[in-house]
Design an enzyme around this catalytic site. Structure first.
Site, PDB file in Angstrom:
ATOM      1  CB  SER A 149      -0.883  -0.002   1.249  1.00 40.76           C
ATOM      2  OG  SER A 149      -1.485   1.260   1.463  1.00 40.76           O
ATOM      3  CE1 TYR A 162      -4.583  -2.055   4.738  1.00 39.38           C
ATOM      4  CE2 TYR A 162      -3.484   0.070   4.540  1.00 39.38           C
ATOM      5  CZ  TYR A 162      -4.033  -1.054   3.954  1.00 39.38           C
ATOM      6  OH  TYR A 162      -4.028  -1.191   2.593  1.00 39.38           O
ATOM      7  CE  LYS A 166      -1.682  -3.617   3.196  1.00 35.93           C
ATOM      8  NZ  LYS A 166      -1.947  -4.801   2.359  1.00 35.93           N
TER       9      LYS A 166
END
Length: 279
Positions: A149, A162, A166
């Site tokens: 991402s 999150y 990543k």
């Protein structure tokens, strides 16, 4: 825009396993590789969506596909799914670690179970699939594609779990790439930006429940899953190491890299969308 590599059947008879393959970028990747002649193996939690996609592939693209309901956070379920794929198609040529979930909540107001769930899917799910498929990938000199991402270099507010997941993916797969040097296995880390998927619509909040209202993205164009999948496909053809597909422009990325405090003050709140709702 980069020049496309036109190869209609580069992946003819290659087995491509895609996690989270029934919606968003995952579905678009399944369709794109199927158009190139691949035999998709689709892992997802939605059995009805799996059945529908497999039927679509058979009827409209004349492609043999296998849809398996599988929670990639469960290592034993992953091992069984990969074993079925190998039994059906003889091996796995491309593994696409696409499945992921997100959340929107302040770190101080986020239960431990939210961190654990996000890491279980985003990080450990990719780890489980890669461990299970690795012997076949090495034997076939295959490819691993990992959906990271823009948060790999530009963290968003209210996404601490999150963002961490990543960053963990980059640490894992950059290391694995070095360990696999000389085996013929290629690893691509793809970093899309804001994309029109259900990821944000199904974000968790601090107590683990699901947000009912989608977050808004301010000041950025939202890419389509089809366009993102095409860019990833073209990168896979070239066996690229890193694909930065973010629609956060190059000036913002330079600001994030060399002037982090200014970036955090000026752009991170704008990129992060709505503030988290009440607990």
């Amino acid at each position: 825009m980069q020049r496309k590599v036109f190869s209609s059947k580069v992946y003819l008879h290659k087995t491509v396993l895609v996690t989270g393959g029934c919606s968003g970028i995952g579905r678009a990747l399944v369709l794109r590789f199927a158009q190139a002649g691949a035999r998709p193996v689709i892992l997802d939690l939605d059995q009805a969506a799996l059945d529908s996609l497999v039927q679509h592939l058979q009827q409209h693209l004349n492609v043999e596909a296998l849809g398996l309901r599988c929670d990639i956070a469960d290592p034993e379920a992953v091992r069984q799914a990969v074993a079925l794929a190998v039994e059906r198609f003889g091996g796995i040529d491309v593994l696409i670690n696409n499945a992921g979930i997100t959340h929107r909540s302040l770190f101080a107001e986020t239960d431990l179970k939210v961190f654990q769930r996000v890491m279980a899917v985003n990080f450990y799910g990719a780890l489980h699939c890669t461990q299970a498929a690795l012997p076949s990938l090495v034997a076939r000199q295959g490819q691993i594609i990992v959906l990271s991402s823009l948060t790999g270099f530009a963290p968003l507010l209210y996404r601490s779990a999150y963002n961490a997941s990543k960053h963990a993916l980059h640490g894992l797969f950059d290391t694995l790439r070095m360990e696999l040097d000389g085996t013929g296995v290629a690893i691509t880390l793809a970093c899309p930006g804001f994309t029109a998927t259900d990821l944000r619509k199904n974000a968790l909040v601090g107590d683990g429940s699901v947000i009912r209202q989608p977050a808004t993205v301010l000041g950025s164009e939202v890419a389509s899953p089809r366009d993102v999948a095409e860019a990833i496909y073209q990168g896979a053809l070239r066996r690229k190491r890193l694909l930065v597909l973010s629609n956060v422009n190059w000036r913002a990325r330079i600001l994030a890299r060399y002037f982090p405090r200014l970036f955090e003050r000026l752009l991170v709140p704008r990129m992060s969308g709505l503030k988290p709702g009440p607990r």
